[in-house]
Design an enzyme around this catalytic site. Structure first.
Site, short mmCIF file in Angstrom:
data_model
loop_
_atom_site.label_atom_id
_atom_site.label_comp_id
_atom_site.label_asym_id
_atom_site.label_seq_id
_atom_site.Cartn_x
_atom_site.Cartn_y
_atom_site.Cartn_z
N PHE A 90 35.14 3.98 -93.22
CA PHE A 90 34.29 5.42 -93.80
C PHE A 90 34.73 6.32 -93.44
CE2 PHE A 90 30.28 7.78 -94.09
CZ PHE A 90 30.25 7.78 -95.80
N ASP A 161 33.41 2.82 -82.62
CA ASP A 161 32.62 3.18 -83.99
C ASP A 161 31.85 1.80 -84.17
OD1 ASP A 161 31.51 3.57 -86.16
OD2 ASP A 161 33.20 4.65 -86.98
N HIS A 164 28.50 -0.39 -87.50
CA HIS A 164 28.16 -1.80 -88.32
C HIS A 164 27.66 -2.95 -87.33
CE1 HIS A 164 31.28 -0.79 -91.60
NE2 HIS A 164 30.28 0.38 -91.64
N GLN A 187 21.47 4.89 -90.64
CA GLN A 187 21.44 5.32 -92.10
C GLN A 187 20.90 4.27 -92.87
OE1 GLN A 187 23.56 3.80 -94.51
NE2 GLN A 187 22.95 4.97 -96.39
N LYS A 190 21.96 0.64 -93.08
CA LYS A 190 22.15 -0.03 -91.83
C LYS A 190 21.21 -1.30 -91.36
CE LYS A 190 26.15 2.30 -91.30
NZ LYS A 190 25.97 3.10 -92.65
N ARG A 219 21.32 22.99 -73.91
CA ARG A 219 20.22 23.36 -72.79
C ARG A 219 19.66 22.17 -72.13
NH1 ARG A 219 14.57 25.84 -75.82
NH2 ARG A 219 13.83 26.82 -73.69
N TYR A 226 16.25 29.47 -71.57
CA TYR A 226 17.36 29.47 -72.45
C TYR A 226 18.76 29.78 -71.78
CZ TYR A 226 13.47 29.99 -75.74
OH TYR A 226 12.20 29.81 -76.08
N ARG A 236 19.28 16.46 -81.84
CA ARG A 236 18.13 15.81 -81.57
C ARG A 236 17.50 14.87 -82.50
NH1 ARG A 236 17.42 20.79 -79.18
NH2 ARG A 236 15.83 21.38 -80.83
#
Length: 388
Positions: A90, A161, A164, A187, A190, A219, A226, A236
């Site tokens: 992909f 990767d 899958h 996703q 999956k 951060r 900050y 996140r």
């Protein structure tokens, strides 16, 4: 749990969910904090997912593409670097590299397992190679023994990767037990899903700490002033997605058990159809979660293959064409492509070229069906091919 079904074929629907997801969503809602810095669902999911895959550290992120980008960043991949990727995958595998300003170098894959060819990887390693990114295609592990040796000999790290490969095992070892960073996707299609989402497994505390900073705009977790320590972005995961993924993880192994039981039957039926070659399995891959049931129709040609898929869909079979070879897409050439032509890469990657033209995949929900439904799917494939 009420998985539902396809109206025409009665194959189990996907995604599947039950009271566990509902309870998780309510739990996340009522805790009063809906982002990871104030809630507890993401932290709990990371611990559970890491434990399940044998990894000492896990980091949940927004999606699988971001998981790859983050893993590459942690390894220092950026402008001037090259990353070796399979030509048959992909497009996120290459785009994650290219969006960091690095060059994606496609190499060929094995014609039987569709996973990256270690010999092709070895030939492509050069002075600018900063990472090797094998893709565990359809849940089947790449040859991690050969790749680990290449990595050790060359000093070039691996990034698995594993989009899958939830729950996969290579000679008894889980993804997180192989000593390299690994990236997952959640996703919608999956093996476990919250619609979107991703995760990165880290083999050590230092890389995990670097990943955490970069996934949260540089951060630190406890920062109130900050004080951003590194560059980064907001990758996140939210608390609602994490709550759903905790429930999805809890039923993953039972679903893999079913797919492992059904896959040999489907492979045997497909192999009996003239002109059909199911994806092969290396015996060292001793637990394959079967993200897809893949098979080739050698010599059929892309247009005829596409017509076969259309006919299967008409019969209620959730069939899809295989990924296009990445160098055969406009996106690959926009930025971060190697100094080669399309045909140069095609000559180096004949297996990827062929597979992308003649391969078909069935959604993994087919393998969650009954033996009778497996026979139905195989019969439909045979009938369609008989009419071509």
């Amino acid at each position: 749990m009420n998985p539902g079904s396809d109206r025409r074929s009665a194959f189990p629907a996907w995604p599947q969910y039950g009271h566990e997801e509902r309870e998780g969503l309510i739990r996340a809602l009522e805790q009063g904090q809906w982002w990871r810095m104030g809630g507890s669902e993401v932290d709990a999911f990371e611990q559970e997912f890491g434990d399940h895959h044998g990894a000492p550290h896990a980091l949940a992120v927004t999606n699988g593409t971001h998981a790859l980008e983050l893993a590459l960043e942690v390894l220092g991949v950026g402008a001037g670097a090259e990353v070796i990727v399979p030509a048959f995958t992909f497009i996120s595998s290459s785009q994650a590299v290219q969006r960091l300003g690095a060059v994606a170098v496609p190499v060929d894959v094995d014609p039987d397992t569709y996973c990256i060819d270690p010999a092709a990887v070895e030939s492509a390693i050069g002075p600018r190679t900063r990472a090797i990114m094998p893709v565990h295609m359809a849940g089947h592990f790449c040859d991690m023994d050969a790749l680990a040796k290449l990595s050790l000999d060359s000093g070039v790290p691996l990034i698995q990767d594993a989009a899958h490969a939830h729950g996969a095992r290579w000679q008894g070892r889980r993804v997180g037990e192989l000593g390299s960073i690994a990236a997952f996707s959640f996703q919608n299609g999956k093996l476990m899903t919250a619609g979107e989402g991703g995760a990165v497994l880290f083999p050590d505390a230092g890389s995990h700490a670097a990943g955490f900073l970069r996934h949260s705009c540089g951060r630190p977790r406890t920062d109130r002033a900050y004080f951003h320590r590194t560059s980064g972005s907001n990758f996140r995961l939210n608390e609602f997605s994490a709550a759903v993924l905790r429930a999805q993880l809890a039923r993953l192994e039972d679903q893999i058990d079913v797919r492992e039981q059904r896959s040999p039957l489907l492979d045997r039926l497909l192999a009996d159809i003239p002109g059909v070659q199911p994806q092969a399995r290396d015996p060292r891959c001793d637990r394959n979660p079967h993200y897809m049931a893949m098979f080739r129709l050698p010599g059929i040609g892309e247009d005829a293959r596409n017509a076969v898929v259309d006919a299967l869909v008409e019969r209620g079979i959730p069939a899809f064409v295989a990924f296009r070879a990445i160098h055969r897409t406009d996106a690959f050439w926009e930025v971060g492509a190697p100094d080669e032509s399309v045909e140069d890469i095609a000559r180096r990657c004949p297996n990827a070229e062929s597979i992308s033209r003649d391969c078909v995949w069935l959604h993994h929900r087919v393998l969650l069906g009954s033996p009778e439904q497996i026979h139905t799917a195989a019969s439909a494939i045979a009938d369609v091919l008989d009419g071509t």
